[in-house]
Design a protein around this motif. Sequence first.
Motif, PDB file in Angstrom:
ATOM      1  N   UNK A 183       0.836  -1.194   0.000  1.00 38.20           N
ATOM      2  CA  UNK A 183       0.000   0.000   0.000  1.00 38.20           C
ATOM      3  C   UNK A 183       0.875   1.249   0.000  1.00 38.20           C
ATOM      4  N   UNK A 184       0.255   2.386  -0.265  1.00 43.49           N
ATOM      5  CA  UNK A 184       0.961   3.661  -0.247  1.00 43.49           C
ATOM      6  C   UNK A 184       0.044   4.710   0.377  1.00 43.49           C
ATOM      7  N   UNK A 185       0.628   5.623   1.117  1.00 39.56           N
ATOM      8  CA  UNK A 185      -0.134   6.727   1.695  1.00 39.56           C
ATOM      9  C   UNK A 185      -0.146   7.877   0.698  1.00 39.56           C
ATOM     10  N   UNK A 186      -1.324   8.450   0.485  1.00 40.04           N
ATOM     11  CA  UNK A 186      -1.456   9.612  -0.385  1.00 40.04           C
ATOM     12  C   UNK A 186      -2.240  10.675   0.368  1.00 40.04           C
ATOM     13  N   UNK A 187      -1.971  11.922   0.033  1.00 41.80           N
ATOM     14  CA  UNK A 187      -2.679  13.050   0.619  1.00 41.80           C
ATOM     15  C   UNK A 187      -3.564  13.642  -0.455  1.00 41.80           C
ATOM     16  N   UNK A 188      -4.844  13.808  -0.131  1.00 39.44           N
ATOM     17  CA  UNK A 188      -5.833  14.234  -1.110  1.00 39.44           C
ATOM     18  C   UNK A 188      -6.558  15.461  -0.595  1.00 39.44           C
ATOM     19  N   UNK A 189      -6.781  16.406  -1.483  1.00 38.42           N
ATOM     20  CA  UNK A 189      -7.550  17.597  -1.145  1.00 38.42           C
ATOM     21  C   UNK A 189      -6.950  18.816  -1.804  1.00 38.42           C
ATOM     22  N   UNK A 190      -7.764  19.844  -1.904  1.00 41.68           N
ATOM     23  CA  UNK A 190      -7.287  21.065  -2.529  1.00 41.68           C
ATOM     24  C   UNK A 190      -6.768  22.059  -1.495  1.00 41.68           C
ATOM     25  N   UNK A 191      -7.494  22.241  -0.396  1.00 39.84           N
ATOM     26  CA  UNK A 191      -6.995  23.144   0.634  1.00 39.84           C
ATOM     27  C   UNK A 191      -6.551  22.360   1.870  1.00 39.84           C
ATOM     28  N   UNK A 192      -7.441  21.561   2.420  1.00 42.86           N
ATOM     29  CA  UNK A 192      -7.096  20.725   3.564  1.00 42.86           C
ATOM     30  C   UNK A 192      -6.831  19.304   3.069  1.00 42.86           C
ATOM     31  N   UNK A 193      -5.642  18.816   3.291  1.00 42.18           N
ATOM     32  CA  UNK A 193      -5.240  17.488   2.798  1.00 42.18           C
ATOM     33  C   UNK A 193      -5.632  16.404   3.795  1.00 42.18           C
ATOM     34  N   UNK A 194      -6.195  15.310   3.269  1.00 43.51           N
ATOM     35  CA  UNK A 194      -6.532  14.155   4.095  1.00 43.51           C
ATOM     36  C   UNK A 194      -5.697  12.980   3.616  1.00 43.51           C
ATOM     37  N   UNK A 195      -5.298  12.153   4.554  1.00 44.83           N
ATOM     38  CA  UNK A 195      -4.418  11.022   4.256  1.00 44.83           C
ATOM     39  C   UNK A 195      -5.238   9.764   4.000  1.00 44.83           C
TER      40      UNK A 195
END
Length: 95
Positions: free
Chosen positions: A31-43
């Motif tokens: 697996x890999x951790x990614x950060x998603x979001x435009x202003x506030x990033x969620x993992x």
Amino acid sequence: MAIRLPGIPHIKRSLRRSLSNKENSVVPRGHIAVYVGESQKKRFVIPLSYLNHPSFQDLLNQAEEEFGFSHPMGGLTIPCDEDTFVDLTDRLISL
């Protein structure tokens, strides 16, 4: 008689959103951790196999255009809103 949704347990295993923003959170093998979001990033923690899918490749190309290879969160950052990302991963799970 209960309605059984066969994809729900698989979704829970495949797509795990970290409840904390700790950088040292364990990422399972494969697996890999990614950060998603435009202003506030969620993992999110996703299977590596998602990275080969053409729809996911489009997101990676957008990330490269926006961030290059320097990701401010320390991990792979994907510049799209959370709902779009979750919708994409739901479609990948159903394949």
